[in-house]
Design an enzyme around this catalytic site. Sequence first.
Site, PDB file in Angstrom:
ATOM      1  NE  ARG A 104      44.601  24.223  76.904  1.00  0.00           N
ATOM      2  CZ  ARG A 104      43.540  23.566  76.488  1.00  0.00           C
ATOM      3  NH1 ARG A 104      42.901  23.971  75.407  1.00  0.00           N
ATOM      4  NH2 ARG A 104      43.107  22.516  77.132  1.00  0.00           N
ATOM      5  CB  THR A 108      41.119  31.765  81.233  1.00  0.00           C
ATOM      6  OG1 THR A 108      42.533  31.569  81.011  1.00  0.00           O
ATOM      7  CG2 THR A 108      40.910  32.512  82.550  1.00  0.00           C
ATOM      8  CG  ASP A 200      48.380  17.562  79.048  1.00  0.00           C
ATOM      9  OD1 ASP A 200      47.902  18.463  79.745  1.00  0.00           O
ATOM     10  OD2 ASP A 200      49.505  17.661  78.476  1.00  0.00           O
ATOM     11  CG  ASP A 203      50.676  16.125  81.728  1.00  0.00           C
ATOM     12  OD1 ASP A 203      51.673  16.827  81.982  1.00  0.00           O
ATOM     13  OD2 ASP A 203      49.549  16.333  82.212  1.00  0.00           O
TER      14      ASP A 203
END
Length: 209
Positions: A104, A108, A200, A203
């Site tokens: 991603r 944006t 995340d 991660d």
Amino acid sequence: MAQVIINSHPLVQHKITMLRSKDTGTNEFRSLVGEIGMLMGYEALADLPTEEVEIETPIEKCMSTVIAGRKLAIVPILRAGLGMVDGLLKLVPTAKVGHIGLYRDPETHEPVEYYCKLPDPIEERVIVVTDPMLATGGSAVDAISQIKKHGGRKIKFMCIIAAPEGLRKLQENHPDVDIYVGHLDRQLNDHAYIMPGLGDAGDRIFGTK
Ligand code: PRP
Ligand code: URA
């Protein structure tokens, strides 16, 4: 319209709670994602086509059930989707594995493609796309569009946590795809992260930041 199946199994829900905790470290997080992948896979693969074959037991000959045809393709969305692959391979060790690389854009939140390698031919296979997180839905929509461009038709999508926004977008763009969700969360925050979510996923699986 295909189905949306929201998981309610106590084992899956317990493991998701452990995933959410910020105190869960990389090693445990990775194991949990794999275990949830396997538990959800058991449900998602309940309608795999089967056929009867003749075998011989130590007692007598009989007809018995096997998975029919060209079987399964598992397609993780890189990186985080990789975490669910081993669990599915434990269920179907003969599955082929494709990869779709997307990340991603941090500004944006739109998916940026960087890799696509799929089993060929893919037309006759049941395809399970994996990604722990369905947030805006951009990555899942894009990945499934790529699979369809390569000829994929029988597609299922499996995620551990979904936001309502992403679920809606995926259903609107790919109404033929069955969607398996571990838990449906509240909403996205201003950075398009899922609340309460787990942070995340990539991660946390790979220990990066
Ligand atoms: C995360 C996640 C999904 C995507 C979900 O990946 O694993 O692929 O975001 O967000 P969306 O529904 O809004 O598209 P990320 O882009 O962080 O890449 P990574 O797995 O390589 O960390
Ligand atoms: N990607 C993640 O890994 N987590 C989120 O909450 C949203 C997108």
